[in-house]
Design a protein around this motif. Sequence first.
Motif, PDB file in Angstrom:
ATOM      1  N   PHE A  82       2.388   6.392  -6.966  1.00 34.02           N
ATOM      2  CA  PHE A  82       1.309   7.276  -7.485  1.00 34.02           C
ATOM      3  C   PHE A  82       1.671   8.962  -7.609  1.00 34.02           C
ATOM      4  CE2 PHE A  82      -2.097  10.463  -6.573  1.00 34.02           C
ATOM      5  CZ  PHE A  82      -2.972  10.201  -7.772  1.00 34.02           C
ATOM      6  N   TRP A  83       2.587   9.325  -6.516  1.00 34.17           N
ATOM      7  CA  TRP A  83       2.923  10.538  -6.374  1.00 34.17           C
ATOM      8  C   TRP A  83       4.332  10.686  -7.156  1.00 34.17           C
ATOM      9  CZ3 TRP A  83      -0.391  14.041  -5.512  1.00 34.17           C
ATOM     10  CH2 TRP A  83      -1.417  13.902  -4.456  1.00 34.17           C
TER      11      TRP A  83
ATOM     12  N   THR B 258       0.832  -1.271   0.057  1.00 26.53           N
ATOM     13  CA  THR B 258       0.084  -0.060   0.221  1.00 26.53           C
ATOM     14  C   THR B 258       0.795   1.067   0.180  1.00 26.53           C
ATOM     15  OG1 THR B 258      -1.830  -1.211   1.222  1.00 26.53           O
ATOM     16  CG2 THR B 258      -1.763   1.318   1.397  1.00 26.53           C
ATOM     17  N   VAL B 259       1.938   1.248   0.818  1.00 22.43           N
ATOM     18  CA  VAL B 259       2.616   2.380   1.003  1.00 22.43           C
ATOM     19  C   VAL B 259       3.492   2.538  -0.441  1.00 22.43           C
ATOM     20  CG1 VAL B 259       4.916   3.329   1.984  1.00 22.43           C
ATOM     21  CG2 VAL B 259       3.064   1.990   3.225  1.00 22.43           C
ATOM     22  N   HIS B 260       3.958   1.459  -0.990  1.00 26.37           N
ATOM     23  CA  HIS B 260       4.507   1.371  -2.375  1.00 26.37           C
ATOM     24  C   HIS B 260       3.655   1.888  -3.314  1.00 26.37           C
ATOM     25  CE1 HIS B 260       7.613  -1.936  -1.161  1.00 26.37           C
ATOM     26  NE2 HIS B 260       7.642  -0.947  -0.282  1.00 26.37           N
ATOM     27  N   HIS B 261       2.474   1.639  -3.539  1.00 27.34           N
ATOM     28  CA  HIS B 261       1.545   2.127  -4.142  1.00 27.34           C
ATOM     29  C   HIS B 261       1.313   3.776  -3.938  1.00 27.34           C
ATOM     30  CE1 HIS B 261      -2.202   2.765  -6.507  1.00 27.34           C
ATOM     31  NE2 HIS B 261      -2.781   3.424  -5.285  1.00 27.34           N
TER      32      HIS B 261
ATOM     33  N   GLY C 188      14.278   1.416  -2.886  1.00 25.13           N
ATOM     34  CA  GLY C 188      13.738   0.606  -3.975  1.00 25.13           C
ATOM     35  C   GLY C 188      12.751   1.087  -4.862  1.00 25.13           C
ATOM     36  N   VAL C 189      11.740   1.911  -4.531  1.00 24.89           N
ATOM     37  CA  VAL C 189      10.777   2.248  -5.309  1.00 24.89           C
ATOM     38  C   VAL C 189      11.410   3.758  -5.863  1.00 24.89           C
ATOM     39  CG1 VAL C 189       8.554   3.708  -5.363  1.00 24.89           C
ATOM     40  CG2 VAL C 189       8.919   1.431  -3.564  1.00 24.89           C
ATOM     41  N   PHE C 190      12.376   4.437  -5.500  1.00 28.52           N
ATOM     42  CA  PHE C 190      13.136   5.652  -5.918  1.00 28.52           C
ATOM     43  C   PHE C 190      13.943   5.215  -7.097  1.00 28.52           C
ATOM     44  CE2 PHE C 190      13.057   8.408  -1.665  1.00 28.52           C
ATOM     45  CZ  PHE C 190      11.601   8.327  -1.829  1.00 28.52           C
ATOM     46  N   LYS C 191      14.446   3.913  -6.882  1.00 27.69           N
ATOM     47  CA  LYS C 191      15.408   3.598  -8.124  1.00 27.69           C
ATOM     48  C   LYS C 191      14.452   3.307  -9.497  1.00 27.69           C
ATOM     49  CE  LYS C 191      18.962   1.291  -5.072  1.00 27.69           C
ATOM     50  NZ  LYS C 191      19.687   0.218  -5.040  1.00 27.69           N
TER      51      LYS C 191
END
Length: 509
Positions: A216-217, A209-212, A244-247
């Motif tokens: 999104f933003w 959920t946090v990754h989503h 990991g999401v930033f990459k």
Amino acid sequence: MPLNAGDTGYGRVPGPGLSGSEVASESAPLLIPVPEPESVQEWQPMSKQQLEVAAGGPGWRKVRCYLVLLFWLAWVAMLATSIAIVVMSPRPVATPLRWWQKSLFYQLQPDLFTEGQAEESGGVNALCEQLPYLRSLGIGALILEGLFDKEASPFNVTATGERYSTLAQIQHLLAESNKAGLKVVLDFCQLDLLGPQDVSGNAEEPSNTVHHVLRFWLEQGVDGFAICDTDAAYSEKTLLEWRGVFKEFSKKEEEEERIVVVKQTQDALFPLNNVTLVDVVMKSILPSSPHLLSAQEVAVAIETRLQTREEDIWPSWKIGGKASHDLKKLLLVLMMTLPGSPAVQYDEDIDQTQNVSLKAGSSHGEMNEPSDTRTDKKKAKRLAVALFTSLSRSRAREEALLYGSFTFLPFNSSTNSSTNSSTSTLPSPPSLAVLAYLRSWGCVHFLILLNVGPEVHALDPAWAPSLPKAGVFVSSTGMDRLGAMTLDTLELQPHEAIVIKLFEAGSYS
């Protein structure tokens, strides 16, 4: 009778008054022969043998060759020595700065997005019109605060609160910010991103959920997120997942990197084993207080910050606490000249909408105000914009203010009189009033002087004998100091801050 008979002829009889020599001259020839000119020897070049004899013989040629060779050897030796001195001499090395280290952060308060504010100034649409103006002031990044309700769950965090602008307006603001060249950081401070947790502290909801939410933003063009040091998201496990999401969205260019900003609300920041998980730590210069801090409390807080700076994580300074209006400009000078990235809160004095309303004279109640009051407000706003622009431009172009070294210069005060009494001769009262520090890069030095107290202070010549005595004014809170100056004749006005670029006598570095 013969005319020339005998030795007593007619031509030899001297007349009366004539000597014998004059008579004899009559017998001299009438034309005197001109002597023939002496023969001039014709010039001829000397032969090789004659030149060698004139130059001292064959040995002189060897001497000349040796002298020429010695000259060139000496010249080459001096050149090599100069190069060695330049190469081996210590010099500052500029560390490449990231975009958030060069940026000036501008914190937008939640009131800008309320319905009431929208009725007065157009809300988000009015803010979008100001973005090029904010960029011209030197602002590089926006921190959008208060977009979400604190009670929002991780599943509807992408929907803003009811009392704030719609999601479409926020997306429009992000798009316009990117067009204006402004970075945008969303403030998630005190927002429950991880959902309810069990007794062991583990989140019950999946981290997807946090990754989503982050994805999104990030897809909307957000360049980073801000959290508080008291949030559950401030942990190595969570921040590693965020990295990991930033990459997925960060490109090789440094200008495209996404960042994590941590707002420090406690006295000490909880340390992380991997400090690279956090890019910026936002700290307050003044402590939080329900009342306005006195000049003495402000001075002590500033000195404490200057003496206890941490170099592990890149800092970002904000005012934080409450101070009187007289110290507002002084604190701005302090933030803009400290090592790190300043974070300026929304200021109506530099707001373009407020300036336009002053020019038009149509704001609430302004037509009823005396003309002198309106003139004073216009002048105060012009000075505020001029000070802000001067500081931001100086910080952008001066290496010493960007990544130069920091040296605190203590005066004689109640907190350091026992340790620095021999190096301070400023005739100040027992209360701490004057503070100073130096930003240096190579041979360039910037001296920042802060007079927090309400009295005039003159610098004693023996205060800092190692500093250059001459310099030029760069900026001041009153924007009334220009040109060259000397420290011996400088006087600090009450609540005044001055930025001075020092140089040695005869040097203009």
